[in-house]
Design an enzyme around this catalytic site. Structure first.
Site, PDB file in Angstrom:
ATOM      1  N   ASP A 158      -5.324  -6.779   6.306  1.00 26.85           N
ATOM      2  CA  ASP A 158      -4.718  -5.557   6.047  1.00 26.85           C
ATOM      3  C   ASP A 158      -4.674  -4.643   7.351  1.00 26.85           C
ATOM      4  O   ASP A 158      -5.590  -4.736   8.055  1.00 26.85           O
ATOM      5  CB  ASP A 158      -6.009  -4.815   5.150  1.00 26.85           C
ATOM      6  CG  ASP A 158      -5.590  -3.176   4.867  1.00 26.85           C
ATOM      7  OD1 ASP A 158      -4.511  -3.014   5.078  1.00 26.85           O
ATOM      8  OD2 ASP A 158      -6.299  -2.631   4.132  1.00 26.85           O
ATOM      9  N   GLY A 159      -3.401  -4.402   7.610  1.00 34.41           N
ATOM     10  CA  GLY A 159      -3.100  -3.570   8.739  1.00 34.41           C
ATOM     11  C   GLY A 159      -2.027  -4.195   9.918  1.00 34.41           C
ATOM     12  O   GLY A 159      -2.250  -5.270  10.282  1.00 34.41           O
ATOM     13  N   SER A 198       3.271   0.325   5.716  1.00 35.67           N
ATOM     14  CA  SER A 198       4.657   0.872   6.454  1.00 35.67           C
ATOM     15  C   SER A 198       5.641  -0.077   6.467  1.00 35.67           C
ATOM     16  O   SER A 198       7.134  -0.032   6.517  1.00 35.67           O
ATOM     17  CB  SER A 198       4.386   1.433   7.777  1.00 35.67           C
ATOM     18  OG  SER A 198       3.683   0.642   8.580  1.00 35.67           O
ATOM     19  N   ASP A 205      -5.322   2.468  -1.274  1.00 32.61           N
ATOM     20  CA  ASP A 205      -6.201   3.032  -0.189  1.00 32.61           C
ATOM     21  C   ASP A 205      -7.007   4.104  -0.441  1.00 32.61           C
ATOM     22  O   ASP A 205      -6.334   5.053  -0.458  1.00 32.61           O
ATOM     23  CB  ASP A 205      -5.550   3.079   0.891  1.00 32.61           C
ATOM     24  CG  ASP A 205      -5.018   1.597   1.709  1.00 32.61           C
ATOM     25  OD1 ASP A 205      -5.947   0.760   1.852  1.00 32.61           O
ATOM     26  OD2 ASP A 205      -3.924   1.552   2.007  1.00 32.61           O
ATOM     27  N   MET A 260      -9.718   6.804   0.457  1.00 34.19           N
ATOM     28  CA  MET A 260     -10.404   7.324   1.547  1.00 34.19           C
ATOM     29  C   MET A 260     -11.234   8.573   1.512  1.00 34.19           C
ATOM     30  O   MET A 260     -10.621   9.487   0.610  1.00 34.19           O
ATOM     31  CB  MET A 260      -9.523   7.497   2.802  1.00 34.19           C
ATOM     32  CG  MET A 260      -8.700   6.343   3.137  1.00 34.19           C
ATOM     33  SD  MET A 260      -7.592   6.630   4.459  1.00 34.19           S
ATOM     34  CE  MET A 260      -6.498   5.100   4.638  1.00 34.19           C
ATOM     35  N   HIS A 280      -1.917  -2.355  -3.601  1.00 35.95           N
ATOM     36  CA  HIS A 280      -3.164  -2.119  -2.946  1.00 35.95           C
ATOM     37  C   HIS A 280      -3.396  -0.675  -2.738  1.00 35.95           C
ATOM     38  O   HIS A 280      -2.525  -0.105  -2.094  1.00 35.95           O
ATOM     39  CB  HIS A 280      -3.192  -2.778  -1.575  1.00 35.95           C
ATOM     40  CG  HIS A 280      -4.070  -2.723  -0.625  1.00 35.95           C
ATOM     41  ND1 HIS A 280      -5.202  -3.606  -0.403  1.00 35.95           N
ATOM     42  CD2 HIS A 280      -4.198  -1.932   0.402  1.00 35.95           C
ATOM     43  CE1 HIS A 280      -6.107  -3.148   0.539  1.00 35.95           C
ATOM     44  NE2 HIS A 280      -5.588  -2.350   1.013  1.00 35.95           N
ATOM     45  N   GLY A 340      -2.185   4.238   8.159  1.00 36.43           N
ATOM     46  CA  GLY A 340      -1.124   3.233   8.126  1.00 36.43           C
ATOM     47  C   GLY A 340      -0.373   3.272   9.392  1.00 36.43           C
ATOM     48  O   GLY A 340      -0.547   4.144  10.042  1.00 36.43           O
ATOM     49  N   GLY A 341       0.466   2.446   9.382  1.00 32.80           N
ATOM     50  CA  GLY A 341       1.418   2.446  10.530  1.00 32.80           C
ATOM     51  C   GLY A 341       0.648   2.074  11.871  1.00 32.80           C
ATOM     52  O   GLY A 341       1.680   2.128  13.027  1.00 32.80           O
ATOM     53  N   SER A 353       0.891  -1.124  -0.242  1.00 34.74           N
ATOM     54  CA  SER A 353       0.095  -0.156   0.025  1.00 34.74           C
ATOM     55  C   SER A 353       1.089   1.114   0.046  1.00 34.74           C
ATOM     56  O   SER A 353       1.801   1.244   0.980  1.00 34.74           O
ATOM     57  CB  SER A 353      -0.831  -0.074   1.192  1.00 34.74           C
ATOM     58  OG  SER A 353      -1.329   1.121   1.583  1.00 34.74           O
ATOM     59  N   MET A 366      -9.746  -6.768   8.072  1.00 35.90           N
ATOM     60  CA  MET A 366      -9.245  -5.521   8.612  1.00 35.90           C
ATOM     61  C   MET A 366      -8.468  -5.892   9.859  1.00 35.90           C
ATOM     62  O   MET A 366      -9.292  -6.334  10.849  1.00 35.90           O
ATOM     63  CB  MET A 366      -9.933  -4.304   8.670  1.00 35.90           C
ATOM     64  CG  MET A 366     -10.575  -3.544   7.424  1.00 35.90           C
ATOM     65  SD  MET A 366      -9.272  -3.074   6.280  1.00 35.90           S
ATOM     66  CE  MET A 366      -8.155  -1.958   7.254  1.00 35.90           C
ATOM     67  N   MET A 389     -12.467   2.529   1.038  1.00 36.39           N
ATOM     68  CA  MET A 389     -12.910   3.281   2.538  1.00 36.39           C
ATOM     69  C   MET A 389     -13.692   4.329   2.244  1.00 36.39           C
ATOM     70  O   MET A 389     -13.308   5.573   2.649  1.00 36.39           O
ATOM     71  CB  MET A 389     -11.771   3.305   3.451  1.00 36.39           C
ATOM     72  CG  MET A 389     -11.133   2.151   3.878  1.00 36.39           C
ATOM     73  SD  MET A 389      -9.463   2.186   4.687  1.00 36.39           S
ATOM     74  CE  MET A 389      -8.343   2.326   3.113  1.00 36.39           C
ATOM     75  N   HIS A 445      -9.006  -0.656  -2.386  1.00 37.65           N
ATOM     76  CA  HIS A 445      -9.578  -0.679  -1.154  1.00 37.65           C
ATOM     77  C   HIS A 445     -10.463   0.566  -0.823  1.00 37.65           C
ATOM     78  O   HIS A 445      -9.682   1.557  -0.521  1.00 37.65           O
ATOM     79  CB  HIS A 445      -8.718  -0.979  -0.036  1.00 37.65           C
ATOM     80  CG  HIS A 445      -8.925  -1.184   1.370  1.00 37.65           C
ATOM     81  ND1 HIS A 445      -8.405  -0.934   2.358  1.00 37.65           N
ATOM     82  CD2 HIS A 445     -10.429  -1.264   1.681  1.00 37.65           C
ATOM     83  CE1 HIS A 445      -9.073  -1.222   3.498  1.00 37.65           C
ATOM     84  NE2 HIS A 445     -10.280  -1.273   3.116  1.00 37.65           N
TER      85      HIS A 445
HETATM   86  C1  DX5 Z   1      -5.564   1.388   6.386  1.00 44.19           C
HETATM   87  C2  DX5 Z   1      -5.213   0.827   5.115  1.00 44.19           C
HETATM   88  C3  DX5 Z   1      -3.948  -0.113   4.945  1.00 44.19           C
HETATM   89  C4  DX5 Z   1      -2.750   0.593   5.376  1.00 44.19           C
HETATM   90  C5  DX5 Z   1      -1.837  -0.531   5.685  1.00 44.19           C
HETATM   91  O1  DX5 Z   1      -6.732   1.925   6.691  1.00 44.19           O
HETATM   92  O2  DX5 Z   1      -6.241  -0.151   4.688  1.00 44.19           O
HETATM   93  O3  DX5 Z   1      -4.012  -0.547   3.672  1.00 44.19           O
HETATM   94  O4  DX5 Z   1      -2.064   1.385   4.344  1.00 44.19           O
HETATM   95  O5  DX5 Z   1      -0.699   0.118   6.275  1.00 44.19           O
HETATM   96  P1  DX5 Z   1       0.144  -0.596   7.374  1.00 44.19           P
HETATM   97  O6  DX5 Z   1       0.864  -1.831   6.621  1.00 44.19           O
HETATM   98  O7  DX5 Z   1       1.337   0.419   7.639  1.00 44.19           O
HETATM   99  O8  DX5 Z   1      -0.575  -1.190   8.521  1.00 44.19           O
HETATM  100 ZN    ZN Z   2      -6.056  -1.015   2.685  1.00 43.16          ZN
END
Ligand code: DX5
Ligand code: ZN
Length: 223
Positions: A179-180, A202, A35, A37, A33, A148-149, A8, A141, A69, A67
């Site tokens: 994911d996450g 991350s 993201d 939002m 992937h 992220g992170g 991502s 999730m 959101m 993805h």
């Molecule tokens: C968060 C996203 C994830 C995110 C993952 O809502 O859906 O895809 O980018 O990031 P990491 O791997 O850092 O948790």
């Molecule tokens: Zn995601």
């Protein structure tokens, strides 16, 4: 057990996005992937079709999943597919019912895209059980979506095991994505639970490593 790795770009350096895409592809990432939002379904805004199109253009042709959101996923499908996404993943919580989810799956397919569904930490696997045979993919999730992170919640891997057991019992072919918070130290626990795609944000794009080194470490952790 092996799995696909889906970076991502949420924590990538957007000032040199094309280079970051090429670095991760040189490191052997399997798919992208993306993201998306909207500031409603989750508090932050991220990006939409322009950034997906930029990744499409920089990539050597790897598969792109989006993805979403977003509160109204169907309204975004045509734009996101038009930008180059090949799988549209919407949230069950955004559509709210099995019937509405079926309509979204059909809408994704009408755009020649694969259909995936994502479930938040509080949504049980039973909510989407009637849809499994119609889907290409499910995203479990392991964090609260939006950022992220964050640290993975390992207790949520029981949902991955439950899903894997269900699809095996029902003879369904379905990709299971987590994911996450996926990192080298917990990647194996994800595949052991039954995940077949690992999203890595991350873990791939961070200040400590190159994407190539990060992907090599992740791959090695999977054995
Ligand atoms: C968060 C996203 C994830 C995110 C993952 O809502 O859906 O895809 O980018 O990031 P990491 O791997 O850092 O948790
Ligand atoms: Zn995601």
């Amino acid at each position: 057990m092996s799995a696909l790795i889906a970076p991502s770009i949420l924590t990538a350096d957007f000032g040199r996005l094309a280079e970051q895409v090429r670095e991760a592809e040189a490191g052997g990432c399997d798919l992208w992937h993306m993201d998306v939002m909207d500031g409603h379904f989750v508090p932050p805004l991220s990006f939409g079709r322009e950034v997906i199109a930029a990744v499409r253009a920089a990539s050597d042709g790897r598969f792109i999943e989006a993805h979403l959101m977003v509160a109204k996923p169907a309204e975004q499908f045509a734009d996101i597919a038009g930008a180059g996404a090949q799988r549209l993943i919407f949230h069950y919580e955004a559509v709210g019912s099995v019937e509405a989810a079926r309509e979204h799956i059909a809408a994704a397919r009408a755009l020649q895209c694969q259909a995936g569904i994502a479930i938040n930490p509080e949504t049980p696997v039973t909510a989407i059980a009637p849809l499994l045979a119609d889907l290409d993919e499910v995203t479990v999730m392991l964090i609260r979506p939006g950022w992220g992170g964050q640290a993975m919640r390992p207790d949520l891997l029981t949902k991955v095991s439950e899903l894997a057991a269900r699809i095996q019992a029902e003879g369904i072919s379905l990709a299971i994505e987590v994911d996450g918070g996926v990192k080298a130290h917990n990647a194996h626990s994800c595949t052991a639970a039954g995940a077949t795609i690992l999203v890595a944000g991350s873990a791939v794009f961070n200040a400590q490593q190159t994407p190539q080194d990060a992907l090599a470490e992740l791959r090695a952790a999977l054995g």
